[in-house]
Design an enzyme around this catalytic site. Structure first.
Site, PDB file in Angstrom:
ATOM      1  CB  SER A  63      -2.703  -6.896-124.224  1.00 50.24           C
ATOM      2  OG  SER A  63      -2.766  -7.798-124.388  1.00 50.24           O
ATOM      3  CE  LYS A  66      -5.992  -7.849-126.244  1.00 47.78           C
ATOM      4  NZ  LYS A  66      -5.622  -8.066-126.069  1.00 47.78           N
ATOM      5  CB  SER A 123      -6.828  -6.438-121.792  1.00 48.00           C
ATOM      6  OG  SER A 123      -5.899  -6.343-123.022  1.00 48.00           O
ATOM      7  CE  LYS A 233      -5.578  -3.343-124.449  1.00 44.44           C
ATOM      8  NZ  LYS A 233      -4.625  -3.216-123.301  1.00 44.44           N
TER       9      LYS A 233
END
Length: 286
Positions: A63, A66, A123, A233
């Protein structure tokens, strides 16, 4: 003149002693050992790489993919091509996506700012896909945009095939490239740190004509545990392992630490803390 000479000599001795002590501390500092498979530590202000471990190796980013969608949202807003209050309709494909998601419903409409929070905190792959389709028409078109942008930013070890970050042989990045992307994001669009530093927020949604509130919780649990941590993140898939791109600031020193392929959430946090401590010590910002 003799007194002045003695003062100058004393000052020179103090300065030389300080330099010698700094060299001793540098030479005697134990080498940094990171258990995660890939790692990179970057000075956000200068872009200097302070530490790397297989930092250019192609690895599944999970992820952390992203981060590119987040970057492109801010970039398009800055260009006046997108607005925070702009409505975005969730497609059937986005609503049905697997992996981490918020639980958005087909035909549901949210504004861009709400979708940013859905991507940055929990997320949400459904939110990322909805934004990609909104910006480029289809996921394929948006992936092309992601790859062009990666090339423009100098990300030489990166190639995307999907928006959410699903494992695929041709979907890869590197710890260095992700730290580079994070640097472009936080230095050009520092507002992301206001967003990513929040441990939770609540958005309002209209689902089947009913107004509901959804609490979005941040998956980056390092933020309240490490002094100065303000983003950025998390990521995890079977292929990627546990990943984290963390940002932190103490005084004027700003760091970006990327860990990929850790064995657990606890392990990725421990290794990230080791890198951040090492970085702040190197920049004398404890």
């Amino acid at each position: 003149m003799k007194v002045k000479s003695r003062v100058l000599m004393a000052g020179a001795i103090v300065a030389i002693a300080g330099i010698v002590m700094l060299l001793i501390l540098t030479l005697t500092r134990p080498p940094l050992e990171i258990e995660a498979h890939n790692a990179a530590l970057m000075d956000s202000s200068s872009g200097q790489l302070l530490f790397g471990q297989r930092e250019h190796e192609h690895s599944s980013p999970g992820s952390l993919t992203k981060l590119m969608t987040i970057y492109l949202i801010y970039d398009r807003v800055a260009q006046g091509k997108l607005y925070w209050t702009e409505p975005v309709q969730v497609s059937r494909r986005a609503a049905a996506i697997d992996g981490s998601k918020v639980g958005l419903k087909e035909t549901e409409v949210l504004d861009v700012e709400s979708l940013l929070y859905c991507i940055a905190l929990p997320s949400g792959g459904d939110a990322a896909l909805a934004m990609g389709e909104h910006l480029a028409g289809t996921e394929a078109n948006f992936v092309e945009l992601m790859n062009r942008t990666a090339a423009d930013l100098g990300m030489k070890d990166t190639h995307y095939t999907n928006i959410p970050g699903f494992d695929s042989p041709q979907h890869f990045s590197s710890a260095y490239d992700l730290s580079l992307l994070a640097r472009h994001l936080v230095e050009h669009f520092p507002d992301i740190l206001r967003v990513s530093s929040q441990m939770e927020t609540t958005i309002s949604r209209q689902v089947n004509g009913e107004k509901i509130s959804t609490v979005l919780r941040n998956t980056n649990t390092l933020i309240p545990l490490y002094r100065g941590c303000n983003g950025l993140k998390t990521g995890h898939t079977i292929g990627a392992g546990y990943c984290l791109c963390a940002t932190a600031q103490r005084q004027e020193a700003k760091l970006i630490a990327v860990v990929m392929g850790a064995e657990s959430i606890e392990n990725r946090e421990q290794e990230t803390v080791k890198m951040l401590d090492y970085g702040f010590d190197s920049l004398h910002a404890n």
